[in-house]
Enzyme design. Structure first.
Site, short mmCIF file in Angstrom:
data_model
loop_
_atom_site.label_atom_id
_atom_site.label_comp_id
_atom_site.label_asym_id
_atom_site.label_seq_id
_atom_site.Cartn_x
_atom_site.Cartn_y
_atom_site.Cartn_z
N GLY A 238 0.83 -1.25 0.00
CA GLY A 238 0.00 0.00 0.00
C GLY A 238 0.84 1.26 0.00
O GLY A 238 2.03 1.24 0.28
N SER A 239 0.30 2.22 -0.29
CA SER A 239 1.00 3.51 -0.28
C SER A 239 -0.01 4.63 -0.03
O SER A 239 -1.22 4.41 -0.12
CB SER A 239 1.72 3.78 -1.61
OG SER A 239 2.59 2.73 -1.95
N ASN A 240 0.51 5.80 0.28
CA ASN A 240 -0.31 7.00 0.41
C ASN A 240 0.22 8.05 -0.55
O ASN A 240 1.43 8.17 -0.76
CB ASN A 240 -0.24 7.60 1.82
CG ASN A 240 -0.48 6.57 2.92
OD1 ASN A 240 -1.42 5.80 2.86
ND2 ASN A 240 0.38 6.58 3.93
N ASN A 482 -4.59 3.41 -1.89
CA ASN A 482 -4.93 2.08 -2.41
C ASN A 482 -6.40 1.74 -2.23
O ASN A 482 -6.79 0.57 -2.34
CB ASN A 482 -4.05 0.99 -1.76
CG ASN A 482 -2.61 1.39 -1.66
OD1 ASN A 482 -2.11 1.62 -0.56
ND2 ASN A 482 -1.93 1.50 -2.78
N ARG A 503 -6.72 4.46 5.95
CA ARG A 503 -5.61 5.40 5.71
C ARG A 503 -6.08 6.60 4.90
O ARG A 503 -5.70 7.74 5.18
CB ARG A 503 -4.46 4.69 4.98
CG ARG A 503 -3.69 3.73 5.87
CD ARG A 503 -2.50 3.11 5.15
NE ARG A 503 -2.90 2.12 4.16
CZ ARG A 503 -2.76 2.23 2.86
NH1 ARG A 503 -2.23 3.34 2.34
NH2 ARG A 503 -3.14 1.27 2.04
#
Length: 785
Positions: A238-240, A482, A503
């Site tokens: 995942g990433s932001n 994501n 998130r």
């Protein structure tokens, strides 16, 4: 390729230091057309200034090899299934699987399809790598340890590296795990335990909106495929990111920021560098071995970043092979020749391993045994070419505005990304880039298909003009984590496997709560660690009876007054995580049975990992709704949480001691960087492995720190690159990686950013040449021979 190995027991720290090449002075290099100057800043990051584009790519290859040649070697060997030549018998299983995937074929085909500019880029980069290999400079110590020598770098190697870095970010392992659940539990129960994106969770477009569609469990497809699944034997990230419009910032120009989440490679997967010539001036991070800046960077006008979209661009097909001749496979009413190859895996200090690989028109056979009559073939967009996607590595650097850069993404194949942008004119934007195949009826594809009936063939891809895009939204920001990119009315199927919106919600909260932010303020969002699932548990704990055991009672008192913030120095995150894991283990056993629960508990592949996280989210939602369907008959959540809390406290007492004040999250929630060779040769760990550092957050917070439940709190998924771009003044941009710029264990830049990263700080991303020269740690001049 072989030489004499010095072995794990003979290597010393002095050997590691002596293997670091000089970064100063002048070098005369054949292949250069003009002079190139390389300044390295105080973190060892190279800033390269060339006179022309070809020399710029040559120099990027050269400086990357100076810093990361062994990391490049590791990636190219594993991409083509040759890692056992360096690592020995422990790598045979990995090589066997990679030979089946045939990434070498796909990389060579994409190189052949590339346009003239992209091929010139790949050729020049390879020449630069080879110039370093042949320069007489010391080679990385790992070559002496393993007894191999670097082979010439070929232009397609970088494309193979990019593919091996992304093939397992797809969804085929999730489909294999779903198939197993269907076989073991039946399609209805599997669908209940592994559903898709739930209503009420945020979407990327429109900004601030929530998904209001049904939970698409793909039940009908599961029912249709259940019979076919009985034909198969066992089937063995995942990433932001966010961009804020100038209407909300202190400068009146946008800010682009975020962080990429992956497992921690040693050295870090992303290589910080700055390359300039007469046609572009770009700073960002690269994949060592591949030219360009495909995921993160900025030129003088526009900045870009990515998160993973989790799109469905991989399908598994159950292929039926002929009982009398396994080189034949069925395709509707006829039998066709499979592409069958006999291959040899060379093993360091061991015997050669002989194997056979198959491929059908769908793609390589990656699971099962055709000799048994059935096997699984993988169709994957990045192996379905040839594709000239490498052309985009060049053309994207020419963009001056967000719309131009978004348009430049047409033709991108893999991975499918949430591509977020900002420019110095004030534009912000989002473009979903990549190839997403269309199936018949645009139906979900949750399970392997029958490959022989012709009813499940791809029907092209979603047209680029209809891919999700959002330029200058009225809300003044875009946030991705994501989560699902589009609302329920989007006409095409993208995926079933998006991350939950926890998130994304906290990133949006951070954007909306900071007034007139600057690039420096982005660290506050990077460090956002309030866990929304933890708050659900806290609310449920308020209804628990007083525990009989004093230590459990003390833990409950702390959790009841806790905010849910996963602070590194607090003990409540440790108690909460241990309690949650104890609850998860009990519920997995109840819902899956002991054998499947044990497999899910140690998610060694992405499929099991996605399922485990999805199941945790189901539990959180069930607690919030007081839905007891996941519990044994007659049990309540109050009872289940009481037992889990007591078990969690017991575990922590045995692990950390009786003093609850010593249970700080930072004591156990740490990174575990490990050099690839210390996996194969554990004695090398003390010399090659960087130190562990503590971190906050967990898998549900923007400050990422997920872990496998089988290895409590040992961080496995984390931010591997943090950044904040300031188009109002590029000199105010910031960045950090979890280790360092160098891949040499003997270099001072091997892991020097670790403490800065652990404390969620970032370093200046120097862009102006006067500043770079004034603060350079070293200067090296590369001259044409």
């Amino acid at each position: 390729m072989t030489a004499t190995a010095i072995g794990a027991s003979s290597i010393t720290a002095a050997d590691l230091s002596s293997a670091v090449p000089s970064m100063e002075g002048e070098l005369s290099l054949p292949g250069l057309h003009d002079t190139v100057t390389v300044w390295r800043d105080n973190l060892g990051i190279p800033h390269v200034r060339a006179a022309n584009e070809r020399d710029a790519w040559f120099a990027q290859g050269f400086v990357t090899a100076q810093d990361r040649l062994w990391a490049m070697e590791f990636d190219r060997l594993r991409a083509v299934g040759r890692w056992a030549e360096a690592a020995g018998e422990s790598a045979v299983g990995q090589d066997t699987q990679m030979r089946r995937h045939r990434l070498e074929d796909a990389a060579k085909a994409d190189y052949a399809a590339a346009g003239p500019r992209a091929r010139a880029m790949l050729d020049a980069y390879a020449e630069g790598v080879n110039a370093f290999i042949n320069s007489g400079a010391p080679l990385p110590a790992e070559y002496a340890i393993t007894g191999i020598e670097p082979e010439p770098w070929e232009p397609w190697h970088g494309l193979a590296i990019f593919k091996v870095r992304h093939i397992f970010m797809g969804v085929f392992e999730s489909k294999a795990w779903r198939a197993r659940l269907v076989k073991e539990l039946g399609p209805e129960r599997a669908a209940e335990l592994f559903p898709s994106y739930p209503p009420g969770q945020p979407v990327i477009i429109p900004t601030g909106s929530s998904y209001d569609g049904p939970v698409d469990i793909g039940l009908q497809q599961m029912l249709d495929a259940a019979a076919d699944l009985n034909l198969i034997g066992e089937t063995d990230s995942g990433s932001n990111s966010w961009v804020i419009s100038g209407s909300r910032t202190a400068t009146g120009k946008p800010i682009l920021a975020g962080d990429s989440h992956r497992g921690l490679d040693t050295p870090s997967v992303y290589y910080q560098n700055h390359i300039a010539c007469d046609s572009f001036n770009v700073i960002g991070v690269s994949f060592a071995g591949l030219p360009g800046f495909p995921h993160f960077g900025h030129n003088g006008h526009v900045a870009w970043c990515v998160t993973h979209t989790a799109a469905d661009y991989q399908d598994l097909y159950i292929e039926r092979f002929n009982d009398a001749d396994a080189s034949l496979y069925q395709r509707e009413e006829d039998w066709f020749n499979a592409d069958v190859r006999d291959e040899v895996i060379r093993v360091r200090d061991g015997d050669d391993v002989h194997m056979r690989t198959w491929a059908t028109h769908h793609g390589p056979v990656v699971g099962g045994d055709p000799l048994s009559g059935y096997a699984l073939a993988l169709r994957y967009t990045a192996g379905d070419g040839p594709d000239p996607w490498a052309d985009i590595l060049c053309s994207m650097l020419d963009a001056h505005t967000v719309p131009e850069l978004a348009d430049a993404m047409e033709g991108w194949v893999d991975p499918v990304n949430n591509f977020v942008m900002a420019d110095s004119d004030g534009n912000i934007g989002y473009q979903c880039r990549g190839e997403i195949p269309r199936r018949p009826g645009d139906a979900p594809a949750p399970l392997p298909f029958a490959g022989w009936d012709g009813e499940h063939e791809w029907e092209g891809a979603i047209p680029f003009a209809e891919m999700p895009r959002n330029i200058n939204p009225p809300e003044g920001y875009i946030a991705t984590a994501n989560n699902r990119p589009v609302a329920a009315d989007y006409p095409y199927y993208i995926s079933m496997d998006f991350a939950p919106g926890y998130r994304a919600m906290r990133v949006a909260h951070g954007i909306e709560s900071i007034k007139n932010p600057s690039a420096n303020d982005m660290g506050r969002i990077h460090a956002e660690r309030l866990s929304l699932p933890a708050q659900t548990y806290i609310s449920a704990l308020s209804r628990l009876m007083q525990p009989a055991r004093s230590s459990t009672a003390s833990a409950l008192r702390r959790l009841r007054t806790w905010s849910g913030s996963m602070d590194p120095d607090a003990v409540e995150p440790t108690i909460y995580s241990a309690m949650r894991d104890a609850l998860m283990w009990r519920l997995l056993k109840h819902n899956l049975g002991e054998r499947l629960a044990a497999l899910a508990w140690e998610p060694v592949d992405r499929g099991r990992g996605v399922f485990f996280n999805r199941f945790r989210n189901l539990v959180t939602d069930a607690i919030a709704a007081n839905d007891t369907a996941l519990l044994p008959a007659g049990e309540t959540w109050q009872n289940a949480l009481s037992v889990a809390l007591d078990e969690g406290v017991h575990t922590l007492t045995n692990k950390l001691g009786r003093d609850i004040d010593d249970w700080a999250w930072s004591r156990i929630h740490k990174t575990r960087p490990q050099h690839p060779l210390s996996f194969a040769m554990p004695k090398l760990g003390e010399l090659l492995d960087p130190p562990r550092v503590a971190t906050g957050g967990d898998g549900d917070t923007p400050w990422a720190g997920s872990y496998s439940p089988a290895d409590f709190a040992a961080v496995g998924g984390m931010s591997v690159f943090r950044y904040a771009y300031d188009p109002a003044d590029w000199e105010r941009s910031l960045w950090a990686v979890p280790l360092g710029s160098s891949g040499h264990p003997g270099s001072p830049h091997y892991a020097e950013q670790a403490d800065m990263w652990s404390n969620v700080r970032m370093a200046p991303m120097m862009y102006g040449w006067d500043r770079i020269a004034a603060h350079a740690e070293s200067k090296q001049t590369l001259r044409a021979a």
